[in-house]
Design a protein around this motif. Structure first.
Motif, PDB file in Angstrom:
ATOM      1  N   CYS A 193       0.839  -1.195   0.000  1.00  3.84           N
ATOM      2  CA  CYS A 193       0.000   0.000   0.000  1.00  3.84           C
ATOM      3  C   CYS A 193       0.875   1.246   0.000  1.00  3.84           C
ATOM      4  CB  CYS A 193      -0.923   0.030   1.217  1.00  3.84           C
ATOM      5  SG  CYS A 193      -2.297  -1.135   1.127  1.00  3.84           S
ATOM      6  N   ALA A 194       0.568   2.170  -0.900  1.00  4.41           N
ATOM      7  CA  ALA A 194       1.247   3.466  -0.993  1.00  4.41           C
ATOM      8  C   ALA A 194       0.272   4.514  -0.489  1.00  4.41           C
ATOM      9  CB  ALA A 194       1.673   3.754  -2.430  1.00  4.41           C
ATOM     10  N   VAL A 195       0.524   5.039   0.712  1.00  2.09           N
ATOM     11  CA  VAL A 195      -0.466   5.854   1.418  1.00  2.09           C
ATOM     12  C   VAL A 195      -0.022   7.313   1.496  1.00  2.09           C
ATOM     13  CG1 VAL A 195      -1.728   6.174   3.580  1.00  2.09           C
ATOM     14  CG2 VAL A 195      -1.142   3.860   2.793  1.00  2.09           C
ATOM     15  N   ARG A 196      -0.855   8.171   0.946  1.00  2.00           N
ATOM     16  CA  ARG A 196      -0.676   9.611   1.100  1.00  2.00           C
ATOM     17  C   ARG A 196      -1.933  10.142   1.792  1.00  2.00           C
ATOM     18  NH1 ARG A 196       0.979   8.513  -4.132  1.00  2.00           N
ATOM     19  NH2 ARG A 196      -1.079   9.085  -4.909  1.00  2.00           N
ATOM     20  N   GLY A 197      -1.750  10.715   2.976  1.00  2.73           N
ATOM     21  CA  GLY A 197      -2.894  11.267   3.692  1.00  2.73           C
ATOM     22  C   GLY A 197      -3.668  10.219   4.463  1.00  2.73           C
ATOM     23  N   TYR A 198      -4.984  10.389   4.499  1.00  6.90           N
ATOM     24  CA  TYR A 198      -5.855   9.593   5.366  1.00  6.90           C
ATOM     25  C   TYR A 198      -6.069   8.172   4.833  1.00  6.90           C
ATOM     26  CZ  TYR A 198      -7.103  13.911   7.803  1.00  6.90           C
ATOM     27  OH  TYR A 198      -7.063  15.076   8.527  1.00  6.90           O
ATOM     28  N   ALA A 199      -5.998   7.212   5.766  1.00  9.99           N
ATOM     29  CA  ALA A 199      -6.348   5.816   5.480  1.00  9.99           C
ATOM     30  C   ALA A 199      -7.122   5.321   6.690  1.00  9.99           C
ATOM     31  CB  ALA A 199      -5.105   4.978   5.246  1.00  9.99           C
ATOM     32  N   VAL A 200      -8.436   5.471   6.654  1.00 18.40           N
ATOM     33  CA  VAL A 200      -9.243   5.204   7.847  1.00 18.40           C
ATOM     34  C   VAL A 200     -10.345   4.190   7.546  1.00 18.40           C
ATOM     35  CG1 VAL A 200      -8.770   7.499   8.765  1.00 18.40           C
ATOM     36  CG2 VAL A 200     -10.824   7.142   7.418  1.00 18.40           C
ATOM     37  N   GLY A 201     -10.864   3.600   8.622  1.00 19.49           N
ATOM     38  CA  GLY A 201     -11.960   2.642   8.478  1.00 19.49           C
ATOM     39  C   GLY A 201     -11.553   1.473   7.599  1.00 19.49           C
ATOM     40  N   GLY A 202     -12.346   1.212   6.579  1.00 20.34           N
ATOM     41  CA  GLY A 202     -12.059   0.113   5.661  1.00 20.34           C
ATOM     42  C   GLY A 202     -10.704   0.234   5.000  1.00 20.34           C
ATOM     43  N   ALA A 203     -10.238   1.457   4.787  1.00 16.86           N
ATOM     44  CA  ALA A 203      -8.923   1.652   4.175  1.00 16.86           C
ATOM     45  C   ALA A 203      -7.809   1.180   5.106  1.00 16.86           C
ATOM     46  CB  ALA A 203      -8.723   3.122   3.817  1.00 16.86           C
ATOM     47  N   LEU A 204      -7.980   1.368   6.407  1.00 18.56           N
ATOM     48  CA  LEU A 204      -7.000   0.839   7.351  1.00 18.56           C
ATOM     49  C   LEU A 204      -6.992  -0.680   7.303  1.00 18.56           C
ATOM     50  CD1 LEU A 204      -4.939   0.948   9.605  1.00 18.56           C
ATOM     51  CD2 LEU A 204      -6.787   1.427  11.228  1.00 18.56           C
ATOM     52  N   GLU A 205      -8.154  -1.286   7.067  1.00 18.21           N
ATOM     53  CA  GLU A 205      -8.203  -2.738   6.921  1.00 18.21           C
ATOM     54  C   GLU A 205      -7.392  -3.195   5.713  1.00 18.21           C
ATOM     55  OE1 GLU A 205     -12.179  -4.526   7.948  1.00 18.21           O
ATOM     56  OE2 GLU A 205     -12.730  -2.402   8.137  1.00 18.21           O
ATOM     57  N   PHE A 206      -7.348  -2.376   4.652  1.00 14.22           N
ATOM     58  CA  PHE A 206      -6.480  -2.687   3.511  1.00 14.22           C
ATOM     59  C   PHE A 206      -5.020  -2.720   3.958  1.00 14.22           C
ATOM     60  CE2 PHE A 206      -9.493  -0.698   0.114  1.00 14.22           C
ATOM     61  CZ  PHE A 206     -10.362  -1.763   0.278  1.00 14.22           C
ATOM     62  N   LEU A 207      -4.617  -1.715   4.727  1.00  9.83           N
ATOM     63  CA  LEU A 207      -3.234  -1.653   5.207  1.00  9.83           C
ATOM     64  C   LEU A 207      -2.890  -2.890   6.030  1.00  9.83           C
ATOM     65  CD1 LEU A 207      -3.584   1.285   4.238  1.00  9.83           C
ATOM     66  CD2 LEU A 207      -2.460   2.033   6.326  1.00  9.83           C
ATOM     67  N   LEU A 208      -3.829  -3.305   6.861  1.00  9.43           N
ATOM     68  CA  LEU A 208      -3.581  -4.439   7.741  1.00  9.43           C
ATOM     69  C   LEU A 208      -3.522  -5.758   6.983  1.00  9.43           C
ATOM     70  CD1 LEU A 208      -5.876  -3.447  10.743  1.00  9.43           C
ATOM     71  CD2 LEU A 208      -3.387  -3.230  10.595  1.00  9.43           C
ATOM     72  N   HIS A 209      -4.115  -5.814   5.794  1.00 10.00           N
ATOM     73  CA  HIS A 209      -4.087  -7.032   4.990  1.00 10.00           C
ATOM     74  C   HIS A 209      -3.031  -6.964   3.887  1.00 10.00           C
ATOM     75  CE1 HIS A 209      -7.888  -7.843   7.046  1.00 10.00           C
ATOM     76  NE2 HIS A 209      -7.718  -9.092   6.682  1.00 10.00           N
ATOM     77  N   ALA A 210      -2.282  -5.876   3.826  1.00  4.74           N
ATOM     78  CA  ALA A 210      -1.191  -5.758   2.860  1.00  4.74           C
ATOM     79  C   ALA A 210       0.073  -6.377   3.434  1.00  4.74           C
ATOM     80  CB  ALA A 210      -0.959  -4.282   2.510  1.00  4.74           C
ATOM     81  N   ASP A 211       1.053  -6.605   2.565  1.00  6.56           N
ATOM     82  CA  ASP A 211       2.320  -7.185   2.996  1.00  6.56           C
ATOM     83  C   ASP A 211       3.328  -6.122   3.410  1.00  6.56           C
ATOM     84  OD1 ASP A 211       1.714 -10.038   2.315  1.00  6.56           O
ATOM     85  OD2 ASP A 211       1.474  -9.146   0.327  1.00  6.56           O
ATOM     86  N   TYR A 212       3.103  -4.880   2.994  1.00  4.28           N
ATOM     87  CA  TYR A 212       4.011  -3.783   3.345  1.00  4.28           C
ATOM     88  C   TYR A 212       3.259  -2.483   3.105  1.00  4.28           C
ATOM     89  CZ  TYR A 212       8.692  -1.767   4.071  1.00  4.28           C
ATOM     90  OH  TYR A 212       9.789  -1.113   4.580  1.00  4.28           O
ATOM     91  N   VAL A 213       3.552  -1.473   3.931  1.00  2.00           N
ATOM     92  CA  VAL A 213       2.867  -0.189   3.805  1.00  2.00           C
ATOM     93  C   VAL A 213       3.895   0.938   3.851  1.00  2.00           C
ATOM     94  CG1 VAL A 213       1.142   1.387   4.773  1.00  2.00           C
ATOM     95  CG2 VAL A 213       0.799  -1.104   4.935  1.00  2.00           C
ATOM     96  N   VAL A 214       3.888   1.756   2.799  1.00  2.00           N
ATOM     97  CA  VAL A 214       4.710   2.964   2.729  1.00  2.00           C
ATOM     98  C   VAL A 214       3.764   4.151   2.830  1.00  2.00           C
ATOM     99  CG1 VAL A 214       6.328   4.316   1.348  1.00  2.00           C
ATOM    100  CG2 VAL A 214       6.391   1.819   1.244  1.00  2.00           C
ATOM    101  N   ALA A 215       4.068   5.117   3.696  1.00  2.00           N
ATOM    102  CA  ALA A 215       3.180   6.266   3.890  1.00  2.00           C
ATOM    103  C   ALA A 215       3.987   7.551   3.995  1.00  2.00           C
ATOM    104  CB  ALA A 215       2.332   6.068   5.136  1.00  2.00           C
ATOM    105  N   ASP A 216       3.276   8.670   3.901  1.00  2.00           N
ATOM    106  CA  ASP A 216       3.932   9.964   4.100  1.00  2.00           C
ATOM    107  C   ASP A 216       3.644  10.478   5.509  1.00  2.00           C
ATOM    108  OD1 ASP A 216       1.317  10.867   3.963  1.00  2.00           O
ATOM    109  OD2 ASP A 216       1.638  12.187   2.232  1.00  2.00           O
TER     110      ASP A 216
END
Length: 279
Positions: A125-148
């Motif tokens: 997951c390539a995250v810029r800004g908000y990742a909330v609710g269902g979007a946070l569930e995406f992060l938790l089911h990804a293998d790696y998360v890069v964010a700003d």
């Protein structure tokens, strides 16, 4: 291919086709941008202004991930959101208007998390800004998360008359630990990038302009690992669950039936929508 496997594929294809037909009544424009570069695919959620997860976007993501999973050599997937302010604001609360609409939508979302969990290649997951609710569930089911540094995560559902899907809450406990999961789920407050890294929701923070390229680099590096070994490790890591996916889905739908029709939850959602419309 064994007959049982063929039957599962036919059933799965039919289910996705039916789902796409169902959401086509809402909007004929795609909510995804998909770019493939050899062994890497970038999937961009393209639903401005906040990339909210409506039924169409959920089903399109489900169909795309399943399609790539069926490739002879499944590509690495970089999942991101259009724009710099929102990876995604989470589920589209306007669709939680009644059981007939909400139940199939939440079932497809559960299936999407299952598809991400079972995907045989890396998902970053390539995250810029908000990742909330269902979007946070995406992060938790990804293998790696890069964010700003502007990244904010959280489960605000309890303050909006909603619940995350049960599979997502279980994954929050598995990845973040019970205390961190309770902090996010009970209070419904958002936390910043540094806290997201500290609790394990995000792997690393980079400059906003570098998020996409860093995510591609990480995904490319993971994709170069032996495919069968990577898949075996990923599968093993995800087999720690105590409940079956069917049991989790049934619990999610049972909870949905309760809070969609509950008057207090309806009032909370109405206040949230009213506040947003004024803003």
């Amino acid at each position: 291919m064994p007959l049982s496997s063929r039957r599962r594929l036919v059933h799965r294809s039919s289910a996705v086709a039916a789902a796409l037909a169902w959401v086509s009544l809402m909007n004929t424009a795609t909510s995804l941008l998909i770019e493939r570069d050899q062994d890497l695919v970038t999937i961009t959620m393209n639903r401005p202004p906040a990339n909210a997860l409506n039924a169409q976007l959920i089903v399109e993501l489900l169909e795309a991930i399943r399609r790539f999973a069926d490739d002879e050599n499944p590509p690495g997937i970089v999942l991101t959101g259009g724009g710099d302010r929102f990876f995604s604001a989470g589920g589209d609360i306007k669709e939680v208007v009644g059981i007939d609409v909400a139940r199939p939508r939440i079932r497809f979302f559960h299936e999407l998390l299952v598809a991400m969990e079972n995907y045989p290649g890396p998902i970053v997951c390539a995250v810029r800004g908000y990742a909330v609710g269902g979007a946070l569930e995406f992060l938790l089911h990804a293998d790696y998360v890069v964010a700003d540094a502007a990244c904010k995560i959280g489960f605000p559902e309890i303050n909006h008359g909603l619940l995350p899907v049960t599979k997502g809450m279980r994954r929050a406990v598995e990845k973040l630990g019970v205390r961190a999961a309770q902090e996010l789920l009970y209070w419904g407050e958002l936390v910043g990038a540094e806290r997201a890294v500290a609790i394990g929701a995000v792997n690393e923070i980079v400059a906003t302009e570098d998020v996409a390229s860093r995510a591609r680099d990480v995904c490319g590096a993971l994709r170069q690992k032996d495919r069968k070994l990577f898949h075996a490790i990923k599968r093993s890591l995800n087999l720690t669950a105590q409940m079956s996916d069917q049991a989790l889905e049934e619990m999610t739908v049972a909870d949905l039936d309760a809070y969609v029709t509950d008057e207090s939850s309806i009032n909370v959602r109405a206040r949230f929508l009213s506040k947003n419309s004024k803003g």
